[in-house]
Scaffold this motif. Structure first.
Motif, short mmCIF file in Angstrom:
data_model
loop_
_atom_site.label_atom_id
_atom_site.label_comp_id
_atom_site.label_asym_id
_atom_site.label_seq_id
_atom_site.Cartn_x
_atom_site.Cartn_y
_atom_site.Cartn_z
N ARG A 1 0.81 -1.22 0.00
CA ARG A 1 0.00 0.00 0.00
C ARG A 1 0.84 1.27 0.00
NH1 ARG A 1 -5.17 -1.06 0.28
NH2 ARG A 1 -5.88 -3.08 1.09
N GLU A 2 2.14 1.14 0.26
CA GLU A 2 3.02 2.30 0.25
C GLU A 2 3.86 2.39 -1.03
OE1 GLU A 2 2.80 0.36 3.18
OE2 GLU A 2 1.30 1.85 3.80
N VAL A 3 4.04 1.25 -1.73
CA VAL A 3 4.83 1.25 -2.96
C VAL A 3 4.06 1.98 -4.06
CG1 VAL A 3 5.79 -0.20 -4.78
CG2 VAL A 3 6.05 -0.87 -2.40
N ARG A 4 4.73 2.92 -4.74
CA ARG A 4 4.06 3.72 -5.76
C ARG A 4 4.56 3.35 -7.15
NH1 ARG A 4 5.08 9.70 -3.67
NH2 ARG A 4 7.17 8.80 -3.37
N PRO A 5 3.72 3.49 -8.14
CA PRO A 5 4.14 3.20 -9.52
C PRO A 5 5.18 4.20 -10.01
CG PRO A 5 1.95 4.16 -9.50
CD PRO A 5 2.30 3.88 -8.07
N LEU A 6 5.87 3.85 -11.09
CA LEU A 6 6.98 4.67 -11.56
C LEU A 6 6.55 6.07 -11.98
CD1 LEU A 6 8.99 2.08 -13.70
CD2 LEU A 6 9.49 2.89 -11.39
N GLY A 7 5.31 6.22 -12.41
CA GLY A 7 4.89 7.52 -12.91
C GLY A 7 4.60 8.55 -11.84
N VAL A 8 4.67 8.18 -10.57
CA VAL A 8 4.29 9.08 -9.48
C VAL A 8 5.52 9.81 -8.93
CG1 VAL A 8 3.32 9.20 -7.16
CG2 VAL A 8 2.30 7.68 -8.87
N ASP A 9 5.39 11.14 -8.80
CA ASP A 9 6.40 11.97 -8.11
C ASP A 9 7.80 11.76 -8.68
OD1 ASP A 9 7.06 13.90 -6.33
OD2 ASP A 9 7.18 12.60 -4.58
N ARG A 10 7.92 11.82 -9.99
CA ARG A 10 9.19 11.53 -10.63
C ARG A 10 10.21 12.65 -10.44
NH1 ARG A 10 9.09 7.08 -13.82
NH2 ARG A 10 10.96 7.74 -14.92
N ARG A 11 9.74 13.89 -10.31
CA ARG A 11 10.70 14.98 -10.11
C ARG A 11 11.44 14.81 -8.79
NH1 ARG A 11 11.21 21.18 -11.34
NH2 ARG A 11 12.54 21.78 -9.60
#
Length: 219
Positions: free
Chosen positions: A188-198
């Motif tokens: 539930r804490e792991v995010r996909p690659l497209g999130v918060d990339r900056r």
């Protein structure tokens, strides 16, 4: 009968950049570009000796655009970080061209300006001259990899993105806890690659610069 129009080098690069916005480096060809300009391939080869040379020139204009909006300020780490973010932003506006840069690199003025600024910043860091080329190379590889990877994500369609998110949720949240205990624990804490990339981009770059600083000022 009037002869065919003679296109300037800049006009050819403009048309190539526009064609690449709606395609990619793999499907791009000098023949397609010539057709878009209403001319034949041989006329374009008077300006560029090969498709690769043409693609490098297109990518170099992105670097030139980044450098036009860049002014070195702060210490050496701030200079490299600011430069990296300018290059990232420039390719973010034309993400299809990022893969061209990642694959073919560039040897034009834009590339030389970026190299010059990174090398000057590293020289100001206190590194001995003999260490600077290797450190520069690592930064260049890191930036090319991060920017190219990010561009691939940003070019997906909304439908492809939603499909990918659904597959991500199924794969992560539905992982078998016996076979994937760590994944199940943090699902539930792991995010996909497209999130918060900056933020990820800045943190990864900061870690590389901190490694350089440690080499200059070891404890």
């Amino acid at each position: 009968m009037a002869g065919r129009r003679r296109w300037s080098t800049e006009e050819i690069l403009d048309a190539a950049a526009e064609l690449l916005r709606t395609s990619d480096a793999d499907s791009f060809s000098v023949r397609k570009l010539a057709a878009a300009l209403g001319t034949d391939s041989s006329s374009l080869y008077r300006h560029f000796r090969s498709k690769t040379e043409l693609l490098r020139a297109v990518a170099d204009r992105i670097l030139l655009a980044a450098m036009d909006d860049y002014s070195p300020e702060g210490d050496w780490k701030q200079r490299i970080t600011s430069l990296a973010l300018h290059v990232r932003e420039a390719f973010g506006q034309q993400p299809q061209l990022a893969s061209v840069w990642g694959r073919h690199a560039s040897s034009g003025t834009g590339s030389r300006l970026v190299m010059e600024e990174v090398l000057q910043a590293l020289s100001a860091s206190g590194l001995p001259d003999e260490d600077i080329p290797a450190r520069y190379h690592r930064i260049a590889v890191l930036l090319a990899a991060l920017i190219t990877s990010e561009a691939r994500v940003s070019t997906v369609t909304p439908e492809e993105y939603e499909q990918g998110m659904e597959l991500f949720r199924v794969a992560v949240l539905g992982a078998d806890p016996e076979r994937f205990p760590a994944l199940s624990r943090f699902a539930r804490e792991v995010r996909p690659l497209g999130v918060d990339r900056r933020a990820a981009f800045e943190e990864i770059l900061a870690a590389q610069l901190a490694h350089i600083e440690d080499a200059v000022h070891p404890d």
